[in-house]
Motif scaffolding. Structure first.
Motif, PDB file in Angstrom:
ATOM      1  N   VAL A   1       0.854  -1.189   0.000  1.00 24.86           N
ATOM      2  CA  VAL A   1       0.000   0.000   0.000  1.00 24.86           C
ATOM      3  C   VAL A   1       0.890   1.240   0.000  1.00 24.86           C
ATOM      4  N   GLU A   2       0.303   2.356  -0.354  1.00 21.03           N
ATOM      5  CA  GLU A   2       1.042   3.620  -0.303  1.00 21.03           C
ATOM      6  C   GLU A   2       1.517   3.879   1.123  1.00 21.03           C
ATOM      7  N   ASP A   3       2.760   4.318   1.249  1.00 22.84           N
ATOM      8  CA  ASP A   3       3.301   4.680   2.554  1.00 22.84           C
ATOM      9  C   ASP A   3       2.424   5.800   3.120  1.00 22.84           C
ATOM     10  N   PRO A   4       1.914   5.651   4.333  1.00 16.01           N
ATOM     11  CA  PRO A   4       1.038   6.688   4.868  1.00 16.01           C
ATOM     12  C   PRO A   4       1.772   8.011   5.077  1.00 16.01           C
ATOM     13  N   PRO A   5       1.035   9.114   4.978  1.00 12.90           N
ATOM     14  CA  PRO A   5       1.676  10.421   5.210  1.00 12.90           C
ATOM     15  C   PRO A   5       2.111  10.554   6.670  1.00 12.90           C
ATOM     16  N   PRO A   6       2.998  11.510   6.926  1.00 10.70           N
ATOM     17  CA  PRO A   6       3.463  11.715   8.303  1.00 10.70           C
ATOM     18  C   PRO A   6       2.301  12.050   9.242  1.00 10.70           C
ATOM     19  N   GLU A   7       2.520  11.752  10.507  1.00 12.01           N
ATOM     20  CA  GLU A   7       1.512  12.046  11.522  1.00 12.01           C
ATOM     21  C   GLU A   7       1.108  13.523  11.455  1.00 12.01           C
ATOM     22  N   GLY A   8      -0.171  13.762  11.577  1.00  7.33           N
ATOM     23  CA  GLY A   8      -0.682  15.128  11.534  1.00  7.33           C
ATOM     24  C   GLY A   8      -1.194  15.545  10.164  1.00  7.33           C
ATOM     25  N   PHE A   9      -1.006  14.691   9.156  1.00  3.26           N
ATOM     26  CA  PHE A   9      -1.472  14.991   7.804  1.00  3.26           C
ATOM     27  C   PHE A   9      -2.411  13.886   7.327  1.00  3.26           C
ATOM     28  N   ALA A  10      -3.520  14.292   6.717  1.00  2.00           N
ATOM     29  CA  ALA A  10      -4.498  13.323   6.218  1.00  2.00           C
ATOM     30  C   ALA A  10      -4.056  12.708   4.894  1.00  2.00           C
ATOM     31  N   THR A  11      -3.352  13.478   4.059  1.00  2.00           N
ATOM     32  CA  THR A  11      -2.941  12.992   2.737  1.00  2.00           C
ATOM     33  C   THR A  11      -1.522  13.468   2.433  1.00  2.00           C
ATOM     34  N   TRP A  12      -0.917  12.826   1.426  1.00  2.00           N
ATOM     35  CA  TRP A  12       0.394  13.286   0.978  1.00  2.00           C
ATOM     36  C   TRP A  12       0.298  14.661   0.332  1.00  2.00           C
ATOM     37  N   GLN A  13      -0.819  14.939  -0.340  1.00  2.00           N
ATOM     38  CA  GLN A  13      -0.987  16.263  -0.948  1.00  2.00           C
ATOM     39  C   GLN A  13      -0.952  17.350   0.132  1.00  2.00           C
ATOM     40  N   ASP A  14      -1.647  17.096   1.246  1.00  2.00           N
ATOM     41  CA  ASP A  14      -1.608  18.048   2.365  1.00  2.00           C
ATOM     42  C   ASP A  14      -0.182  18.209   2.890  1.00  2.00           C
ATOM     43  N   THR A  15       0.526  17.086   3.003  1.00  2.00           N
ATOM     44  CA  THR A  15       1.896  17.105   3.508  1.00  2.00           C
ATOM     45  C   THR A  15       2.802  17.927   2.598  1.00  2.00           C
ATOM     46  N   LEU A  16       2.777  17.599   1.303  1.00  2.00           N
ATOM     47  CA  LEU A  16       3.667  18.272   0.352  1.00  2.00           C
ATOM     48  C   LEU A  16       3.340  19.758   0.238  1.00  2.00           C
ATOM     49  N   ARG A  17       2.058  20.079   0.293  1.00  2.00           N
ATOM     50  CA  ARG A  17       1.652  21.491   0.258  1.00  2.00           C
ATOM     51  C   ARG A  17       2.195  22.215   1.498  1.00  2.00           C
ATOM     52  N   ALA A  18       2.064  21.579   2.670  1.00  2.00           N
ATOM     53  CA  ALA A  18       2.551  22.190   3.919  1.00  2.00           C
ATOM     54  C   ALA A  18       4.068  22.346   3.900  1.00  2.00           C
ATOM     55  N   TRP A  19       4.749  21.418   3.250  1.00  2.00           N
ATOM     56  CA  TRP A  19       6.199  21.501   3.154  1.00  2.00           C
ATOM     57  C   TRP A  19       6.650  22.533   2.121  1.00  2.00           C
ATOM     58  N   GLY A  20       5.699  23.077   1.349  1.00  2.00           N
ATOM     59  CA  GLY A  20       6.035  24.084   0.347  1.00  2.00           C
ATOM     60  C   GLY A  20       6.599  23.519  -0.947  1.00  2.00           C
ATOM     61  N   LEU A  21       6.419  22.241  -1.186  1.00  2.00           N
ATOM     62  CA  LEU A  21       6.913  21.643  -2.420  1.00  2.00           C
ATOM     63  C   LEU A  21       5.977  21.999  -3.574  1.00  2.00           C
ATOM     64  N   PRO A  22       6.489  22.574  -4.645  1.00  2.00           N
ATOM     65  CA  PRO A  22       5.629  22.930  -5.781  1.00  2.00           C
ATOM     66  C   PRO A  22       4.913  21.698  -6.347  1.00  2.00           C
ATOM     67  N   GLU A  23       3.696  21.867  -6.782  1.00  5.51           N
ATOM     68  CA  GLU A  23       2.878  20.747  -7.253  1.00  5.51           C
ATOM     69  C   GLU A  23       3.538  19.963  -8.382  1.00  5.51           C
ATOM     70  N   GLU A  24       4.303  20.631  -9.235  1.00  8.01           N
ATOM     71  CA  GLU A  24       4.967  19.918 -10.339  1.00  8.01           C
ATOM     72  C   GLU A  24       6.055  18.957  -9.840  1.00  8.01           C
ATOM     73  N   ARG A  25       6.396  19.024  -8.555  1.00 13.25           N
ATOM     74  CA  ARG A  25       7.406  18.123  -7.991  1.00 13.25           C
ATOM     75  C   ARG A  25       6.796  17.032  -7.115  1.00 13.25           C
ATOM     76  N   TRP A  26       5.469  16.951  -7.053  1.00 17.18           N
ATOM     77  CA  TRP A  26       4.812  15.993  -6.175  1.00 17.18           C
ATOM     78  C   TRP A  26       5.022  14.548  -6.621  1.00 17.18           C
ATOM     79  N   ASN A  27       5.487  14.326  -7.834  1.00 14.39           N
ATOM     80  CA  ASN A  27       5.756  12.967  -8.304  1.00 14.39           C
ATOM     81  C   ASN A  27       7.260  12.705  -8.397  1.00 14.39           C
ATOM     82  N   ASP A  28       8.053  13.450  -7.640  1.00 18.45           N
ATOM     83  CA  ASP A  28       9.503  13.218  -7.627  1.00 18.45           C
ATOM     84  C   ASP A  28       9.861  11.943  -6.873  1.00 18.45           C
ATOM     85  N   ALA A  29       8.986  11.528  -5.972  1.00 19.20           N
ATOM     86  CA  ALA A  29       9.235  10.327  -5.183  1.00 19.20           C
ATOM     87  C   ALA A  29       7.904   9.737  -4.735  1.00 19.20           C
ATOM     88  N   TYR A  30       7.936   8.451  -4.479  1.00 22.33           N
ATOM     89  CA  TYR A  30       6.738   7.730  -4.047  1.00 22.33           C
ATOM     90  C   TYR A  30       7.210   6.496  -3.294  1.00 22.33           C
TER      91      TYR A  30
END
Length: 146
Positions: free
Chosen positions: A28-57
Protein backbone atom coordinates in the motif's frame (compact mmCIF):
# COMPACT_ATOMS: atom_id res chain seq x y z
CA UNK A 1 8.52 -1.17 10.82
CA UNK A 2 12.12 -2.19 10.42
CA UNK A 3 13.87 0.31 8.10
CA UNK A 4 17.23 -1.48 7.83
CA UNK A 5 16.34 -2.46 4.29
CA UNK A 6 14.69 -0.19 1.77
CA UNK A 7 14.68 -1.03 -1.91
CA UNK A 8 15.04 1.99 -4.20
CA UNK A 9 13.98 2.04 -7.84
CA UNK A 10 14.72 4.82 -10.32
CA UNK A 11 11.70 5.80 -12.41
CA UNK A 12 10.37 8.37 -14.84
CA UNK A 13 6.93 8.18 -13.18
CA UNK A 14 7.39 7.09 -9.54
CA UNK A 15 3.67 7.13 -8.70
CA UNK A 16 2.68 4.94 -11.69
CA UNK A 17 5.52 2.46 -11.23
CA UNK A 18 4.85 2.43 -7.48
CA UNK A 19 1.18 1.59 -8.11
CA UNK A 20 2.30 -1.31 -10.33
CA UNK A 21 4.65 -2.66 -7.65
CA UNK A 22 1.99 -2.21 -4.95
CA UNK A 23 -0.23 -4.57 -6.94
CA UNK A 24 2.63 -7.03 -7.56
CA UNK A 25 3.66 -7.16 -3.89
CA UNK A 26 0.32 -6.58 -2.16
CA UNK A 27 1.71 -3.33 -0.72
CA UNK A 28 0.00 0.00 0.00
CA UNK A 29 1.04 3.62 -0.30
CA UNK A 30 3.30 4.68 2.55
CA UNK A 31 1.04 6.69 4.87
CA UNK A 32 1.68 10.42 5.21
CA UNK A 33 3.46 11.72 8.30
CA UNK A 34 1.51 12.05 11.52
CA UNK A 35 -0.68 15.13 11.53
CA UNK A 36 -1.47 14.99 7.80
CA UNK A 37 -4.50 13.32 6.22
CA UNK A 38 -2.94 12.99 2.74
CA UNK A 39 0.39 13.29 0.98
CA UNK A 40 -0.99 16.26 -0.95
CA UNK A 41 -1.61 18.05 2.36
CA UNK A 42 1.90 17.11 3.51
CA UNK A 43 3.67 18.27 0.35
CA UNK A 44 1.65 21.49 0.26
CA UNK A 45 2.55 22.19 3.92
CA UNK A 46 6.20 21.50 3.15
CA UNK A 47 6.03 24.08 0.35
CA UNK A 48 6.91 21.64 -2.42
CA UNK A 49 5.63 22.93 -5.78
CA UNK A 50 2.88 20.75 -7.25
CA UNK A 51 4.97 19.92 -10.34
CA UNK A 52 7.41 18.12 -7.99
CA UNK A 53 4.81 15.99 -6.18
CA UNK A 54 5.76 12.97 -8.30
CA UNK A 55 9.50 13.22 -7.63
CA UNK A 56 9.24 10.33 -5.18
CA UNK A 57 6.74 7.73 -4.05
CA UNK A 58 6.90 4.95 -1.47
CA UNK A 59 4.95 1.78 -0.83
CA UNK A 60 5.03 -0.46 2.22
CA UNK A 61 3.98 -3.92 3.30
CA UNK A 62 0.67 -3.41 5.16
CA UNK A 63 1.74 -6.14 7.61
CA UNK A 64 5.02 -4.34 8.32
CA UNK A 65 7.14 -7.37 7.41
CA UNK A 66 8.61 -6.65 3.97
CA UNK A 67 10.98 -3.83 3.07
CA UNK A 68 9.77 -0.41 2.01
CA UNK A 69 9.97 0.25 -1.73
CA UNK A 70 11.01 3.83 -2.55
CA UNK A 71 10.72 5.14 -6.12
CA UNK A 72 12.67 8.22 -7.11
CA UNK A 73 12.33 10.24 -10.26
CA UNK A 74 15.37 10.29 -12.54
CA UNK A 75 15.79 11.93 -15.96
CA UNK A 76 17.56 9.05 -17.72
CA UNK A 77 15.96 5.86 -18.94
CA UNK A 78 17.08 2.32 -18.18
CA UNK A 79 19.79 1.29 -20.62
CA UNK A 80 21.22 -2.04 -19.42
CA UNK A 81 20.14 -5.20 -17.61
CA UNK A 82 19.56 -4.86 -13.88
CA UNK A 83 22.45 -5.89 -11.65
CA UNK A 84 19.88 -6.69 -8.96
CA UNK A 85 16.38 -8.05 -9.40
CA UNK A 86 13.50 -9.16 -7.22
CA UNK A 87 12.13 -12.70 -7.04
CA UNK A 88 8.40 -12.39 -6.45
CA UNK A 89 6.27 -15.32 -5.35
CA UNK A 90 2.60 -15.93 -5.85
CA UNK A 91 0.29 -14.11 -3.43
CA UNK A 92 0.02 -16.09 -0.22
CA UNK A 93 2.86 -18.45 -1.15
CA UNK A 94 6.36 -18.04 0.36
CA UNK A 95 8.97 -17.01 -2.23
CA UNK A 96 11.60 -19.70 -2.71
CA UNK A 97 13.36 -21.60 -5.41
CA UNK A 98 13.33 -25.37 -5.38
CA UNK A 99 10.55 -27.84 -4.78
CA UNK A 100 7.73 -28.50 -7.23
CA UNK A 101 6.82 -25.27 -9.03
CA UNK A 102 3.24 -24.16 -9.59
CA UNK A 103 3.66 -23.55 -13.33
CA UNK A 104 -0.04 -22.86 -13.92
CA UNK A 105 -0.21 -20.44 -11.00
CA UNK A 106 2.94 -18.62 -12.10
CA UNK A 107 1.69 -18.37 -15.70
CA UNK A 108 -1.70 -17.07 -14.54
CA UNK A 109 -0.09 -14.45 -12.28
CA UNK A 110 2.24 -13.39 -15.12
CA UNK A 111 -0.79 -12.86 -17.36
CA UNK A 112 -2.42 -10.69 -14.65
CA UNK A 113 0.72 -8.59 -14.33
CA UNK A 114 0.96 -8.20 -18.11
CA UNK A 115 -2.50 -6.62 -18.04
CA UNK A 116 -1.12 -4.14 -15.50
CA UNK A 117 1.82 -3.21 -17.76
CA UNK A 118 4.45 -5.91 -17.22
CA UNK A 119 6.30 -7.33 -20.21
CA UNK A 120 7.16 -11.02 -20.37
CA UNK A 121 10.83 -11.55 -21.20
CA UNK A 122 11.16 -15.34 -21.01
CA UNK A 123 10.03 -18.49 -19.30
CA UNK A 124 12.69 -20.68 -17.68
CA UNK A 125 12.03 -24.35 -16.98
CA UNK A 126 15.19 -26.11 -15.85
CA UNK A 127 15.33 -29.48 -14.09
CA UNK A 128 18.19 -28.32 -11.87
CA UNK A 129 17.21 -24.74 -11.10
CA UNK A 130 13.42 -24.79 -11.27
CA UNK A 131 10.74 -22.80 -13.06
CA UNK A 132 10.17 -19.04 -13.25
CA UNK A 133 9.08 -16.31 -15.61
CA UNK A 134 11.23 -13.24 -16.16
CA UNK A 135 9.16 -10.06 -16.48
CA UNK A 136 9.82 -6.33 -16.70
CA UNK A 137 7.84 -3.66 -14.90
CA UNK A 138 6.34 -0.82 -17.01
CA UNK A 139 9.72 0.98 -17.06
CA UNK A 140 11.82 -2.07 -17.91
CA UNK A 141 13.11 -3.26 -14.50
CA UNK A 142 13.44 -7.03 -14.55
CA UNK A 143 11.99 -9.33 -11.91
CA UNK A 144 11.31 -13.05 -11.68
CA UNK A 145 7.96 -14.54 -10.86
CA UNK A 146 8.74 -17.75 -8.96
Amino acid sequence: MDRRLQIVLDAHDPRAVGAFWAEVLGYVEDPPPEGFATWQDTLRAWGLPEERWNDAYAIVDPEGVGPRLFLQKVPEGKTVKNRLHLDVGLPGVPTRRGGPPDRDGIRARAAQLEVLGATRVREVDDEQQGYWIVLQDPEGNEFCLV
